[in-house]
Motif scaffolding. Structure first.
Motif, PDB file in Angstrom:
ATOM      1  N   ASP A 160      37.069  43.049  38.295  1.00 44.41           N
ATOM      2  CA  ASP A 160      37.465  41.658  38.497  1.00 44.41           C
ATOM      3  C   ASP A 160      36.867  41.126  39.805  1.00 44.41           C
ATOM      4  N   GLU A 193      37.715  38.760  41.595  1.00 49.15           N
ATOM      5  CA  GLU A 193      38.728  38.203  42.491  1.00 49.15           C
ATOM      6  C   GLU A 193      39.378  39.272  43.378  1.00 49.15           C
ATOM      7  N   ARG A 194      38.918  40.517  43.278  1.00 45.52           N
ATOM      8  CA  ARG A 194      39.489  41.600  44.074  1.00 45.52           C
ATOM      9  C   ARG A 194      38.924  41.574  45.503  1.00 45.52           C
ATOM     10  N   ARG A 253      43.305  42.966  42.654  1.00 40.72           N
ATOM     11  CA  ARG A 253      42.845  43.040  41.264  1.00 40.72           C
ATOM     12  C   ARG A 253      42.100  44.349  41.066  1.00 40.72           C
TER      13      ARG A 253
END
Length: 65
Positions: A15, A17-18, A11
């Motif tokens: 973000d 979620e990276r 991501r």
């Protein structure tokens, strides 16, 4: 600093979620093409809830196309 490089995997920043590979004090590197496999190893830590690996040398990053 301008010598630090952040590789955000999976991501884009910011973000949460990276996964981030941080290369400290190495200067600029050539852009990495989308779809390139990146291989690194090291201790995974969390920075503000985002997993990361910190490296000191660009030679610690292996690229496979």
């Amino acid at each position: 600093s301008s010598d630090d490089v952040f590789l955000n995997i999976g991501r884009d920043y910011p973000d949460p979620e990276r996964f981030t590979v941080v290369l400290w004090d190495i200067g600029g590197i050539k852009p990495i093409a989308a779809g390139t496999t990146v291989c690194v190893s090291g201790r995974i830590s969390l920075y503000r809830g985002v997993p990361q690996i910190q490296l000191r040398s660009a030679s610690d990053v292996k690229l496979y196309r």
